[in-house]
Design an enzyme around this catalytic site. Structure first.
Site, short mmCIF file in Angstrom:
data_model
loop_
_atom_site.label_atom_id
_atom_site.label_comp_id
_atom_site.label_asym_id
_atom_site.label_seq_id
_atom_site.Cartn_x
_atom_site.Cartn_y
_atom_site.Cartn_z
N HIS A 233 0.77 -1.07 -3.51
CA HIS A 233 1.44 -1.63 -2.33
C HIS A 233 2.90 -1.20 -2.24
O HIS A 233 3.73 -1.90 -1.67
CB HIS A 233 1.36 -3.17 -2.33
CG HIS A 233 0.01 -3.71 -1.99
ND1 HIS A 233 -1.06 -3.63 -2.86
CD2 HIS A 233 -0.46 -4.34 -0.88
CE1 HIS A 233 -2.13 -4.19 -2.29
NE2 HIS A 233 -1.78 -4.63 -1.09
N GLU B 74 -9.75 -0.18 8.03
CA GLU B 74 -8.77 0.76 8.60
C GLU B 74 -9.40 2.03 9.15
O GLU B 74 -8.97 2.57 10.16
CB GLU B 74 -7.71 1.13 7.55
CG GLU B 74 -6.71 0.02 7.25
CD GLU B 74 -7.25 -1.02 6.29
OE1 GLU B 74 -8.38 -0.86 5.79
OE2 GLU B 74 -6.54 -2.02 6.06
#
Ligand SMILES: Cc1ncc(C[n+]2csc(CCOP(=O)(O)OP(=O)(O)O)c2C)c(N)n1
Lengths: 328, 321
Positions: free
Chosen positions: B126, B57
């Site tokens: 998450h 990322e």
């Protein structure tokens, strides 16, 4: 490909411009005339000069916290640079960036960066947009051995390699990262050793010799332009000054710093070469010296005489509408 | 149209409209996205414009920043909002500051699309949304659509905007449908929506909690005869203080509800707006309903325990009535 005499001379002048600009910067800083942090690249002038001499105006670079040389070599105006160092309105960034964050989008300088390892992914993006928009430019990014420990540098090299993008990664190895030596940051003798891990081409050049840098840069740029993907070019050089101005470098072995100008002066190397090959006479070199001295003096004057930024200009440029965040 | 399909619709529309726009992220190209949110787009627009990235990322967010700086209009997907901290430097120090640091020379027309939200037993790493963190960075805009209509409108607005914008979507809403169709116009940033008008109390929510707030308002009407106004913030940065203030002056009571911890959170900003704009009209202190100061746990029982539900909103309203 040989190097044209004019270019040899021109590169000497570019290096001299960087040297004299930074010497003046050091003096102004010592006199208390410049605020903030200043990192100088004296002794490293051959690296940005040789690299940028291989570039087209449309090519982009990302510079580092030690970036005056990169930016001058890409064609920046000394006066606007000096004005930025002084925080003046006429500076490249209207006084909002300072020494560590100068950019000039018109010149393809996407920015110096106060964050190690941040410029490299950005440079990959510049290459990506070139491909997407069908523009014939390549992307160059400078970083040091200290930054080479950052994950961003690794990700950028991997990404550029996976996507085969035209990026030249220029590792400017000056022996030090802040106050600690190369070996505290890197486990291999040369960053070239890392290239195989990305499947990219790499070479190492003598970063004190501007013509060696140019040769390496031309080869790297050529590979990029022909679509063969990214290249890592390591330039071994020397940092003469401290990490920042005011750093007395007490951590360096005794005598090392004092010996540097004798051993590794890119300017002397090039002027000797120019004289030897009959490309320039002593008188011509003197004329260049006077011209550069004048340019520096004018830059300082321009900076000094430039208007201060208005305090409330601090509110501008957060968003492109110049509107502010917070509650509407 | 469903929430996930609205993502695809907005992307399709913008990719078609502007050749400088491209979309990239992990598994968004050939596989079409883990939620089918970009299915078919790569076939339609090609691998250059709908691009699969390696799982790094920091690298591809930085590449998006660089591409935005040099004439492209990248849309980057970060598959879980919890991965944003991995590339936070590129958002906080680069995307957000480059225009400012350059004295206005640069523009960074970057759109980040990410999936936040708890309630799906996705566990501590998450289930986050990070709107307070991101909303506190000058230079970034943050929106959190709660309906398919808003997904389309805000995504289009973000992509056409010249500044970095983070669109935080909610995993729990992916299957939600409304009667919107293709062709929703871009929605201006900084405008909240009154989802239900009321007289007695204002409930301010955003993202998935809007639906929980509406459920609570139904219960309050049925069980207590209380008329609750429900405001959907939609835009976190900038925040629509005016709509909040007007509603607070009307009802005199405000409850905010959020899925992320309340310390240094958006509810506190809403409370500050209410106090600044409606102090003299208030009949009770502002109540901030949010989870306790913990990460989001995995177990269904524990997750339900920490997340606000309609019951917790109803209780908070009853406390100040
Ligand atoms: C992310 C980040 N970590 C640490 C620093 C502090 N810092 C500034 S320069 C520097 C050393 C850089 O060394 P190198 O990359 O070799 O460049 P040089 O200073 O030698 O030009 C460090 C650690 C920083 N600016 N950014």
């Amino acid at each position: 490909m040989g190097i044209q005499p004019e270019l040899r001379l021109q590169m000497y002048e570019t290096m001299l411009r960087i040297r004299r600009f930074e010497e003046e910067t050091a003096a102004l800083f010592a006199a208390g005339d410049l605020p903030g942090f200043v990192h100088l690249s004296i002794g490293q002038e051959a690296v940005p000069t040789g690299i940028c001499a291989a570039l087209d105006p449309a090519d982009t670079i990302t510079a580092t916290h030690r970036g005056h040389g990169h930016i001058l070599a890409k064609g920046a105006d000394m006066g606007r640079m000096m004005a930025e160092l002084m925080g003046k309105r006429t500076g490249y960034c209207a006084g909002k960036g300072g020494s560590m964050h100068i950019s000039s989008l018109d010149l393809g300088v996407l920015g110096a960066n106060g964050i190690l390892g941040a410029g490299q992914p950005i440079a990959v993006g510049a290459a990506l947009s070139a491909r997407l928009l069908g523009e014939e430019r390549i992307s160059v990014t400078f970083f040091g051995e200290g930054a080479s420990a950052q994950g961003g540098v690794h990700e950028a090299m991997n990404l550029a390699a996976v996507w085969k993008l035209p990026v030249v990664f220029v590792a400017e190895i000056n022996g030090w990262a802040e106050l600690s030596p190369y070996s505290d940051h890197v486990s291999v003798p040369s960053l070239v050793d890392r290239a195989a891990g990305y499947g990219i081409d790499a070479a190492s050049v003598d970063g004190t010799d501007v013509e060696a840098v140019l040769d390496g840069a031309r080869e790297a740029v050529e590979r990029c332009r022909s679509g063969e993907g990214p290249v890592l070019l390591e330039a071994r050089t020397q940092r003469w000054h401290g990490h920042f101005e005011g750093d007395r470098q007490l951590y360096r072995p005794e005598g090392e710093v004092a010996a540097l100008p004798e051993l590794y002066d890119p300017l002397v190397l090039q002027s000797d070469r120019l004289l030897e090959l009959g490309i320039a006479s002593e008188a011509e070199l003197d004329a260049i010296e006077r011209r550069v001295a004048e340019e520096v003096a004018e830059a300082v004057l321009f900076g000094r005489n430039s208007p201060e930024s208005a305090p409330e200009d601090a509110l501008l440029h957060v968003y492109s509408t110049d509107g502010r965040g917070g509650a509407a | 149209m469903k929430y996930y399909a609205a993502i695809r619709e907005a992307l399709r529309c913008e990719l078609e409209r502007d050749p400088r726009v491209f979309f990239m992220g992990e598994d968004v190209g050939k596989p079409g996205g883990i939620y089918a949110q970009s299915r078919g787009l790569q076939e339609e627009f090609g691998v250059e414009r709908v691009r699969d990235t390696p799982a790094g990322e920091l690298g591809f967010m930085g590449a998006a920043v660089g591409a935005a700086l040099t004439g492209a209009r990248p849309v980057v997907e970060i598959s879980f909002a919890d991965f944003i901290p991995v590339c936070l430097d590129q958002l906080v120090n680069q995307a957000a500051k480059i225009r400012y640091m350059s004295g206005g020379q640069a523009r960074v027309p970057l759109t980040v699309v990410t999936f936040g939200g708890a309630g799906r037993n996705a566990g501590p790493q998450h289930s986050g949304s990070y709107e307070a963190l991101l909303g506190s960075i000058p230079g970034l805009r943050v929106v959190m659509p709660s309906t398919p209509y808003d997904v389309q409108g805000f995504l289009k607005a973000a992509i056409r905007d010249d500044d970095p914008t983070i669109v935080i979507l909610n995993k729990a809403l992916l299957g939600l449908a409304d009667d919107s169709e293709a062709g929703v116009e871009p929605i201006p940033f900084g405008e909240a929506a009154v989802r239900r008008e009321g007289e007695d109390v204002t409930i301010v929510a955003w993202s998935a909690m809007v639906h929980t707030a509406l459920e609570a308002a139904d219960r309050l009407a049925a069980e207590d005869g209380v008329s609750a106004e429900v405001i959907d913030l939609r835009s976190i940065q900038p925040l629509d203080g005016e709509t909040i203030g007007a509603s607070a002056r009307k009802t005199g009571r405000v409850v905010t509800v959020q899925e992320t911890v309340s310390f240094a959170g958006i509810g506190a900003e809403v409370a500050a707006e209410v106090s600044r704009r409606a102090f003299g009209w208030l009949d009770a202190p502002v109540q901030i309903v949010g989870p306790p100061f913990t990460p989001v746990p995995f177990s269904k029982l524990m997750e339900e325990f920490v997340l606000p539900d309609a019951g917790s909103i109803v209780r908070a309203v009853r406390e100040i009535l």
